[in-house]
Design a protein around this motif. Structure first.
Motif, PDB file in Angstrom:
ATOM      1  N   PHE A  70     -17.107   1.964  -2.589  1.00  0.00           N
ATOM      2  CA  PHE A  70     -16.590   0.917  -3.486  1.00  0.00           C
ATOM      3  C   PHE A  70     -15.458   0.168  -2.781  1.00  0.00           C
ATOM      4  O   PHE A  70     -14.964   0.627  -1.741  1.00  0.00           O
TER       5      PHE A  70
ATOM      6  N   GLY B  54      -9.611   0.944  -5.399  1.00  0.00           N
ATOM      7  CA  GLY B  54     -10.118   1.493  -6.666  1.00  0.00           C
ATOM      8  C   GLY B  54      -9.949   3.006  -6.709  1.00  0.00           C
ATOM      9  O   GLY B  54      -9.387   3.603  -5.778  1.00  0.00           O
ATOM     10  N   PRO B  55     -10.448   3.644  -7.761  1.00  0.00           N
ATOM     11  CA  PRO B  55     -10.265   5.086  -7.948  1.00  0.00           C
ATOM     12  C   PRO B  55     -10.925   5.943  -6.879  1.00  0.00           C
ATOM     13  O   PRO B  55     -10.351   6.931  -6.434  1.00  0.00           O
ATOM     14  N   THR B  56     -12.108   5.535  -6.419  1.00  0.00           N
ATOM     15  CA  THR B  56     -12.758   6.344  -5.380  1.00  0.00           C
ATOM     16  C   THR B  56     -11.970   6.230  -4.081  1.00  0.00           C
ATOM     17  O   THR B  56     -11.749   7.210  -3.373  1.00  0.00           O
TER      18      THR B  56
ATOM     19  N   GLN C 221     -11.124   5.167 -14.440  1.00  0.00           N
ATOM     20  CA  GLN C 221     -10.512   6.456 -14.167  1.00  0.00           C
ATOM     21  C   GLN C 221      -8.989   6.367 -14.107  1.00  0.00           C
ATOM     22  O   GLN C 221      -8.448   5.348 -13.661  1.00  0.00           O
TER      23      GLN C 221
ATOM     24  N   ALA D  65     -18.068  -1.415 -12.362  1.00  0.00           N
ATOM     25  CA  ALA D  65     -18.258  -1.521 -10.905  1.00  0.00           C
ATOM     26  C   ALA D  65     -19.749  -1.574 -10.577  1.00  0.00           C
ATOM     27  O   ALA D  65     -20.173  -1.140  -9.511  1.00  0.00           O
TER      28      ALA D  65
ATOM     29  N   SER E 101     -22.306   2.951 -11.689  1.00  0.00           N
ATOM     30  CA  SER E 101     -20.922   3.334 -11.360  1.00  0.00           C
ATOM     31  C   SER E 101     -20.356   4.172 -12.510  1.00  0.00           C
ATOM     32  O   SER E 101     -20.912   4.186 -13.614  1.00  0.00           O
ATOM     33  N   ALA E 102     -19.239   4.822 -12.252  1.00  0.00           N
ATOM     34  CA  ALA E 102     -18.620   5.659 -13.288  1.00  0.00           C
ATOM     35  C   ALA E 102     -18.188   4.787 -14.465  1.00  0.00           C
ATOM     36  O   ALA E 102     -18.383   5.139 -15.628  1.00  0.00           O
ATOM     37  N   SER E 103     -17.663   3.624 -14.154  1.00  0.00           N
ATOM     38  CA  SER E 103     -17.212   2.710 -15.219  1.00  0.00           C
ATOM     39  C   SER E 103     -18.407   2.189 -16.010  1.00  0.00           C
ATOM     40  O   SER E 103     -18.313   1.950 -17.214  1.00  0.00           O
TER      41      SER E 103
ATOM     42  N   GLY F 275     -16.122  -2.936  -7.387  1.00  0.00           N
ATOM     43  CA  GLY F 275     -15.322  -1.732  -7.599  1.00  0.00           C
ATOM     44  C   GLY F 275     -14.392  -2.026  -8.759  1.00  0.00           C
ATOM     45  O   GLY F 275     -14.268  -3.184  -9.195  1.00  0.00           O
ATOM     46  N   THR F 276     -13.699  -0.992  -9.245  1.00  0.00           N
ATOM     47  CA  THR F 276     -12.858  -1.301 -10.408  1.00  0.00           C
ATOM     48  C   THR F 276     -11.470  -1.798 -10.005  1.00  0.00           C
ATOM     49  O   THR F 276     -10.660  -2.134 -10.864  1.00  0.00           O
ATOM     50  N   ALA F 277     -11.209  -1.918  -8.701  1.00  0.00           N
ATOM     51  CA  ALA F 277      -9.960  -2.589  -8.303  1.00  0.00           C
ATOM     52  C   ALA F 277     -10.063  -4.081  -8.641  1.00  0.00           C
ATOM     53  O   ALA F 277      -9.236  -4.615  -9.386  1.00  0.00           O
TER      54      ALA F 277
ATOM     55  N   HIS G 175     -18.694  10.108  -6.178  1.00  0.00           N
ATOM     56  CA  HIS G 175     -18.458  10.704  -7.484  1.00  0.00           C
ATOM     57  C   HIS G 175     -19.754  10.966  -8.252  1.00  0.00           C
ATOM     58  O   HIS G 175     -20.788  11.205  -7.655  1.00  0.00           O
TER      59      HIS G 175
END
Ligand code: MLT
Length: 318
Positions: free
Chosen positions: A25, A29-31, A195, A148, A152-154, A176-178, A84
């Protein structure tokens, strides 16, 4: 002769060549957060002179491009994947998957579990979960939910949450979630399930509205302890926690895998790593779960767990 060569190679691993941790990602971001904190701790665990770099290879459903890059990399231990929950979702969600999760990777161990938070743009006129649900009902068809990208996790959290609240939202995918967080803070999108490794500082800085955490119990992180669980907020039976693990390409010499797992285990006990992760609401795994065999068993169980959920949601990607 080959075994001796492999033994010699493992002997001086990693040598002078850097170890690359591929993050599937965008940076920030979280990853990416998990990988950079882990790289720091593993560098120390490998004697400080090991060069460990993080490379962001974003794109594809659930970070497929980065995961495939590692699956196809030279199995010499110098190209690893930090990924993840998508590893548990790929087999049921992505048709024509270019790798097999269970057989094209060596499992190097789990890293952590990360809670998720439901957050909104600062201008959102709802100041708690109950008001958020009313706002959703009053704005059907006009709500944008960032993620994302599919798998994705989101995305998983957002998909499960939408079906739990029974309101369809327009999803806006990012690399990505950034970048998703940037648009959320700017008010370009309305909501994001992300996250705590990415949301803790924005919640603390009141840059976003925070509605709930997706864990069974409230978090102890100071900036998050007042956030209700979704259960407390009235959204029953909704829990999502994002787990992270480390992987190498299939065929990486066993002695190299052992060196990497040994370094991972030391890194997971590094006081600085633990402090950073705890400060972001993440829970670093215990020794048992960082065992490669346990890691593989866990992912296999996750694949089985997510398959019916994905099938029921009718969500697929190519
Ligand atoms: C995700 O939502 O799957 C990832 O955590 C996004 C990211 O790490 O940027």
């Amino acid at each position: 002769l080959a075994a001796a060569a492999a033994g010699a190679q493992a002997q001086d691993f990693p040598g002078s060549k850097p170890i690359t941790l591929v993050v599937p990602f965008a940076a920030g971001g979280p990853t990416d957060r998990v990988a950079r904190d882990l790289a720091e701790a593993m560098r120390k665990a490998m004697g400080g002179n090991a060069s460990i770099v993080v490379e962001n290879a974003a794109g594809g459903p659930g970070g497929l491009i980065g995961a495939n890059k590692v699956a196809k990399a030279n199995p010499d231990g110098h190209t690893l994947l930090v990924h993840h929950i998508a590893m548990g979702v790929f087999p049921s969600l992505v048709r024509n998957l270019p790798f097999k999760v269970e057989t094209d990777f060596e499992y190097l161990g789990m890293i952590n579990d990360v809670p998720m938070t439901l957050i909104g743009k600062p201008q959102l006129p709802a100041n708690n979960y109950k008001e958020l649900i009313s706002w959703l009902q009053a704005n059907k068809g006009k709500v944008n939910l960032a993620n994302a990208g599919i798998a994705s996790a989101s995305h998983l959290c957002g998909m499960l949450w939408q079906s739990a609240v029974g309101v369809d939202m327009t999803t806006v995918p990012y690399k990505g979630t950034a970048p998703a967080m940037t648009d959320l803070m700017g008010g370009q999108v309305d909501l994001l399930c992300d996250q705590t490794t990415n949301t803790t500082s924005q919640i603390e800085g009141k840059k976003v509205k925070a509605y709930a955490v997706t864990t069974a119990k409230r978090l102890t992180t100071p900036a998050l302890k007042d956030l209700p669980t979704l259960d407390e907020a009235g959204q029953k039976n909704f829990q999502v926690t994002i787990w992270h693990g480390m992987y190498a390409p299939k065929g990486t010499p066993a002695a190299v895998q052992k060196k990497l797992n040994d370094a991972l285990k030391v890194a997971l006990k590094d006081p600085e790593f633990l402090k950073k992760q705890e400060g972001l609401g993440a829970v670093v795994v215990s020794d048992k779960r960082s065992d490669p065999a346990e890691h593989k068993k866990f992912v296999q169980a996750e694949i089985a767990k997510w398959s019916p959920v994905i099938k029921a949601a009718g969500v697929y990607a190519d």
